[in-house]
Design a protein around this motif. Sequence first.
Motif, PDB file in Angstrom:
ATOM      1  N   ALA A  75       0.827  -1.209   0.000  1.00  0.00           N
ATOM      2  CA  ALA A  75       0.000   0.000   0.000  1.00  0.00           C
ATOM      3  C   ALA A  75       0.859   1.256   0.000  1.00  0.00           C
ATOM      4  CB  ALA A  75      -0.932  -0.003   1.218  1.00  0.00           C
ATOM      5  N   VAL A  76       1.960   1.230   0.728  1.00  0.00           N
ATOM      6  CA  VAL A  76       2.866   2.375   0.785  1.00  0.00           C
ATOM      7  C   VAL A  76       3.656   2.507  -0.513  1.00  0.00           C
ATOM      8  CG1 VAL A  76       4.961   3.235   1.942  1.00  0.00           C
ATOM      9  CG2 VAL A  76       3.015   2.414   3.285  1.00  0.00           C
ATOM     10  N   GLY A  77       3.955   1.369  -1.138  1.00  0.00           N
ATOM     11  CA  GLY A  77       4.775   1.354  -2.347  1.00  0.00           C
ATOM     12  C   GLY A  77       6.182   0.911  -2.002  1.00  0.00           C
ATOM     13  N   LEU A  78       6.701  -0.088  -2.724  1.00  0.00           N
ATOM     14  CA  LEU A  78       7.986  -0.661  -2.345  1.00  0.00           C
ATOM     15  C   LEU A  78       9.145   0.301  -2.564  1.00  0.00           C
ATOM     16  CD1 LEU A  78       7.748  -4.441  -3.267  1.00  0.00           C
ATOM     17  CD2 LEU A  78       6.850  -3.167  -1.315  1.00  0.00           C
ATOM     18  N   ASP A  79       9.025   1.213  -3.539  1.00  0.00           N
ATOM     19  CA  ASP A  79      10.081   2.218  -3.694  1.00  0.00           C
ATOM     20  C   ASP A  79      10.150   3.110  -2.459  1.00  0.00           C
ATOM     21  OD1 ASP A  79      10.819   1.272  -6.162  1.00  0.00           O
ATOM     22  OD2 ASP A  79       9.611   2.712  -7.295  1.00  0.00           O
ATOM     23  N   ARG A  80       8.972   3.468  -1.926  1.00  0.00           N
ATOM     24  CA  ARG A  80       8.938   4.288  -0.720  1.00  0.00           C
ATOM     25  C   ARG A  80       9.496   3.505   0.469  1.00  0.00           C
ATOM     26  NH1 ARG A  80       9.876   8.394   2.179  1.00  0.00           N
ATOM     27  NH2 ARG A  80       8.190   9.386   3.369  1.00  0.00           N
ATOM     28  N   VAL A  81       9.182   2.213   0.552  1.00  0.00           N
ATOM     29  CA  VAL A  81       9.725   1.380   1.624  1.00  0.00           C
ATOM     30  C   VAL A  81      11.251   1.370   1.564  1.00  0.00           C
ATOM     31  CG1 VAL A  81       9.850  -0.966   2.560  1.00  0.00           C
ATOM     32  CG2 VAL A  81       7.655  -0.061   1.785  1.00  0.00           C
ATOM     33  N   LYS A  82      11.790   1.185   0.359  1.00  0.00           N
ATOM     34  CA  LYS A  82      13.247   1.172   0.209  1.00  0.00           C
ATOM     35  C   LYS A  82      13.863   2.505   0.666  1.00  0.00           C
ATOM     36  CE  LYS A  82      13.130  -2.112  -3.642  1.00  0.00           C
ATOM     37  NZ  LYS A  82      13.320  -2.299  -5.103  1.00  0.00           N
ATOM     38  N   GLN A  83      13.199   3.607   0.336  1.00  0.00           N
ATOM     39  CA  GLN A  83      13.699   4.912   0.738  1.00  0.00           C
ATOM     40  C   GLN A  83      13.685   5.062   2.258  1.00  0.00           C
ATOM     41  OE1 GLN A  83      15.038   7.485  -1.246  1.00  0.00           O
ATOM     42  NE2 GLN A  83      15.652   8.130   0.808  1.00  0.00           N
ATOM     43  N   LEU A  84      12.600   4.588   2.891  1.00  0.00           N
ATOM     44  CA  LEU A  84      12.498   4.671   4.347  1.00  0.00           C
ATOM     45  C   LEU A  84      13.593   3.852   5.020  1.00  0.00           C
ATOM     46  CD1 LEU A  84       8.625   4.358   4.676  1.00  0.00           C
ATOM     47  CD2 LEU A  84       9.973   6.372   5.274  1.00  0.00           C
ATOM     48  N   LEU A  85      13.891   2.671   4.478  1.00  0.00           N
ATOM     49  CA  LEU A  85      14.966   1.850   5.040  1.00  0.00           C
ATOM     50  C   LEU A  85      16.301   2.554   4.881  1.00  0.00           C
ATOM     51  CD1 LEU A  85      14.035  -1.794   3.898  1.00  0.00           C
ATOM     52  CD2 LEU A  85      13.350  -0.580   5.956  1.00  0.00           C
ATOM     53  N   ASP A 142      16.822   5.760   4.660  1.00  0.00           N
ATOM     54  CA  ASP A 142      16.872   6.910   5.561  1.00  0.00           C
ATOM     55  C   ASP A 142      17.292   6.504   6.969  1.00  0.00           C
ATOM     56  OD1 ASP A 142      16.066   8.498   3.457  1.00  0.00           O
ATOM     57  OD2 ASP A 142      13.972   8.635   4.102  1.00  0.00           O
ATOM     58  N   GLN A 143      16.929   5.280   7.358  1.00  0.00           N
ATOM     59  CA  GLN A 143      17.276   4.794   8.700  1.00  0.00           C
ATOM     60  C   GLN A 143      18.565   3.972   8.690  1.00  0.00           C
ATOM     61  OE1 GLN A 143      15.656   5.788  11.363  1.00  0.00           O
ATOM     62  NE2 GLN A 143      14.167   6.909  10.097  1.00  0.00           N
ATOM     63  N   GLN A 144      19.250   3.979   7.537  1.00  0.00           N
ATOM     64  CA  GLN A 144      20.507   3.248   7.374  1.00  0.00           C
ATOM     65  C   GLN A 144      20.327   1.755   7.672  1.00  0.00           C
ATOM     66  OE1 GLN A 144      23.201   5.499   9.921  1.00  0.00           O
ATOM     67  NE2 GLN A 144      23.775   6.819   8.197  1.00  0.00           N
ATOM     68  N   LEU A 145      19.203   1.219   7.183  1.00  0.00           N
ATOM     69  CA  LEU A 145      18.907  -0.195   7.317  1.00  0.00           C
ATOM     70  C   LEU A 145      19.193  -0.891   5.990  1.00  0.00           C
ATOM     71  CD1 LEU A 145      15.528   0.175   9.247  1.00  0.00           C
ATOM     72  CD2 LEU A 145      17.696  -0.634  10.215  1.00  0.00           C
ATOM     73  N   SER A 146      19.624  -2.143   6.059  1.00  0.00           N
ATOM     74  CA  SER A 146      19.984  -2.895   4.859  1.00  0.00           C
ATOM     75  C   SER A 146      18.756  -3.215   4.019  1.00  0.00           C
ATOM     76  CB  SER A 146      20.684  -4.191   5.258  1.00  0.00           C
ATOM     77  OG  SER A 146      19.792  -5.018   6.004  1.00  0.00           O
ATOM     78  N   LEU A 147      18.997  -3.625   2.792  1.00  0.00           N
ATOM     79  CA  LEU A 147      17.921  -4.017   1.889  1.00  0.00           C
ATOM     80  C   LEU A 147      17.762  -5.537   1.972  1.00  0.00           C
ATOM     81  CD1 LEU A 147      16.007  -2.727  -0.236  1.00  0.00           C
ATOM     82  CD2 LEU A 147      17.678  -3.366  -1.969  1.00  0.00           C
ATOM     83  N   PRO A 148      16.711  -6.035   2.641  1.00  0.00           N
ATOM     84  CA  PRO A 148      16.565  -7.487   2.823  1.00  0.00           C
ATOM     85  C   PRO A 148      16.313  -8.203   1.497  1.00  0.00           C
ATOM     86  CG  PRO A 148      15.236  -6.276   4.419  1.00  0.00           C
ATOM     87  CD  PRO A 148      15.687  -5.288   3.374  1.00  0.00           C
ATOM     88  N   PRO A 149      16.722  -9.469   1.394  1.00  0.00           N
ATOM     89  CA  PRO A 149      16.542 -10.224   0.150  1.00  0.00           C
ATOM     90  C   PRO A 149      15.095 -10.288  -0.334  1.00  0.00           C
ATOM     91  CG  PRO A 149      18.051 -11.373   1.610  1.00  0.00           C
ATOM     92  CD  PRO A 149      17.507 -10.223   2.386  1.00  0.00           C
TER      93      PRO A 149
END
Length: 769
Positions: free
Chosen positions: A383-393, A395-402
């Motif tokens: 619902a948020v959009g996966l591109d937005r999810v990636k950006q949020l991660l 921003d918090q310096q979190l890795s990109l999970p598989p």
Amino acid sequence: MRIRKLGVVGAGTMGSGIAALAASAGVPVVLLDVPGGGEDRDGLARKGVERALKARPAAFMDPERAKLIEIGNTEDDLERLGGCDWVVEVIIEQPEPKRALYARLESLLAPGAIVTTNTSGIPMTVLTEGRSHTFRRAFLGTHFFNPPRYMHLLELIPTPDTDPGVLRSIEEFGDRVLGKGIVRAKDAPGFVANRLGVYGMVQAIRLMEEHGLTIDEVDALTGPLIGRPKSATYRTADLTGLDVLSHVVHGLGTATGEELSLPDWVQHLVANGALGEKSGAGFYRKQGKQIETLDWHSGTYLPQQNPRIEGAAELAGRPLAQRLRGVLELPGEYGAFSRELFARTAHYVLEHTPELAYDLPSVDHAMEWGYGWDAGPFRQMDAVGLDRVKQLLSDQQLSLPPLLEAARGSFYEHEDGRELVLGLDGGYSGVERPAGVIRLASIHQQGRVLDEDREAALVDLGDGVALLEVRSKMGTLSSGVIAMLGRALARVEADGLAGLVIGHEDARTFSAGANLAEIAAAAQDGRWHDLETSVRTFQDAAMGLRRAPFPVVVAPFGVTLGGGAEMTLHADQVQAHAELYIGLVETGVGLIPAGGGTKELLFRFTEQLAPYEEADPFEAVKRAFGHIAMAKTSTSALEARGLGFLRDRDRISMNRDRLLADARQRVLDHASGYVPPPRRTITALGKTALGNLRYGIWAMREAGQITEHEVFMAGQLAYVLCGGDGNPREVSEQEILDLEREAFLRLLGTPETQERIAHMLKTGKPLRN
């Protein structure tokens, strides 16, 4: 394997709740606990049943079902479990006592008997140490959520040794008999729902501190605004118990090695006995009628606040996807908190799903059914959009999970009317649904819509059965819904279909009744002819359900009030969900039922007395009067049957997910050679019965129990139920319907009733004037 009798060992809140649920479903139960002190060695089990009978909300769907529970103790009566097909252990959350119990059970259970544990986190392999291969094949985890009657989720945790047939037996029993939503979980700490839910709760507490927010602000940001229950974060913890939360957080932290802990100020609450709802204070407390909230800085309680969050009010009425996206864009600390909480929770879900679950829908269902989320985490990310999810991660310096890397635009996709989902192997496949479950979203995607507008739709359920799907807010029976009902009945007959189901998929409300706003507006404008026509049209529609030349099955659930109850009463066949809160509540807004409800209870109760020659027919009138005047509402489908809103031939579905499919099958069962019921008459009792009712009304007024306007309302109701003030006479259904309609309009014309309607529309609460 057929499960005919259940054993429950452990009569605490959870164990007695499981026993009450099974008994409510009609399953005999043996409930044992350790011996009590004194002469009553069965005292702890007895208190468990008594606690369940007193529980609010009620643990039993019908208190009479408590008779299905045998009580005993584990020293004197353990052999009684030898007659049980399934024994669920719900004792202290420590491995040694559980293993000791299993050692005793292994020698006395019948061949093929299944043993399960309700542990919330102890690994299955730890619990089965020392047990034989035969025992291990019939063992698994069955993690219920509290309270068992109301929480839909049941996590099943098989071991590598669990016989697939045993797993299927528990799965089928849990689904069809106990009415649970089944999620298969891996044998990992916390399983699925608690592992993810507790992590999210701990993060919300930590981030509140970091962003300098209050408990009221966090609950405003983490409740219905983002598709979660009104209890949000802190109220949920109070309901669970802060001692339980502390125990679970500590256990998960120890088992996983993750940094899961509660801050000192929360531990201070636990140490001082402020455990939440059960102790009278926790994150919130009630002082008289005033709700107070803990100021976590000072440890004092202050009056609860309704935070003004800029932009939140504009989001409140929008669809969930828009609300989720909007919350992430809130200004200031509210937005910063929401973005970090979403990012950290999403990252945790993405990283740990392969460890906890067998597929993505299981994770979504676990949070929807176990924690009351409107949409699970993967559907929220879509619902948020996966591109937005990636950006949020990022921003918090979190890795990109598989899992996020493998998604090709969204976790769920639609293709040729099928819903696909990303698998843990990186490929997409069809979403598996249990056989016998109908999802209306899938039907709409397949284009199986026969007629529709904003208020309602007519869809093809398959096998020649149509469904009238009500789309109005809270299932209100607006003029548009009634018009679609008329078109639906005509279409089913014209096309030669097997029959019609009336139902929909709202989570809580089948129908809140008539559209009061429409009624109030017409009354204010003096459009009495239009109102008379509308009431007559609704009465005709209700009678149309009864007189249709094909079976019409109404499938009510949850809140089913006023007009929704009248529609249910007029169906020749009803397939109700077990959680049915049905009643004729029109007196709360100064009216009487006029969609045939008054007439139907009168006829139904009179006919029930007909076989008994010595029965006083006035008892039927009195019973109908009491139901309507007191706005009696059932607390379950079983109670609805006792009240007379359901008949013996009406059926009950324990699992809400299967309700529409069960209703479709009812249509098919009756379609061949179907003949509608004959038209009916009864003897209206007239002036003598009316005098008796009027005396009772006068006595209530003299005792100060009702107002002057309620005297007038009750008098109108009595007049209808007695068929007027003449001599006893034979009356048709239509004659009582005419009296109903006249009384309804007469009441609607009074200032007092109009005040009641206006107050209900404004506040959602009844007014007594």
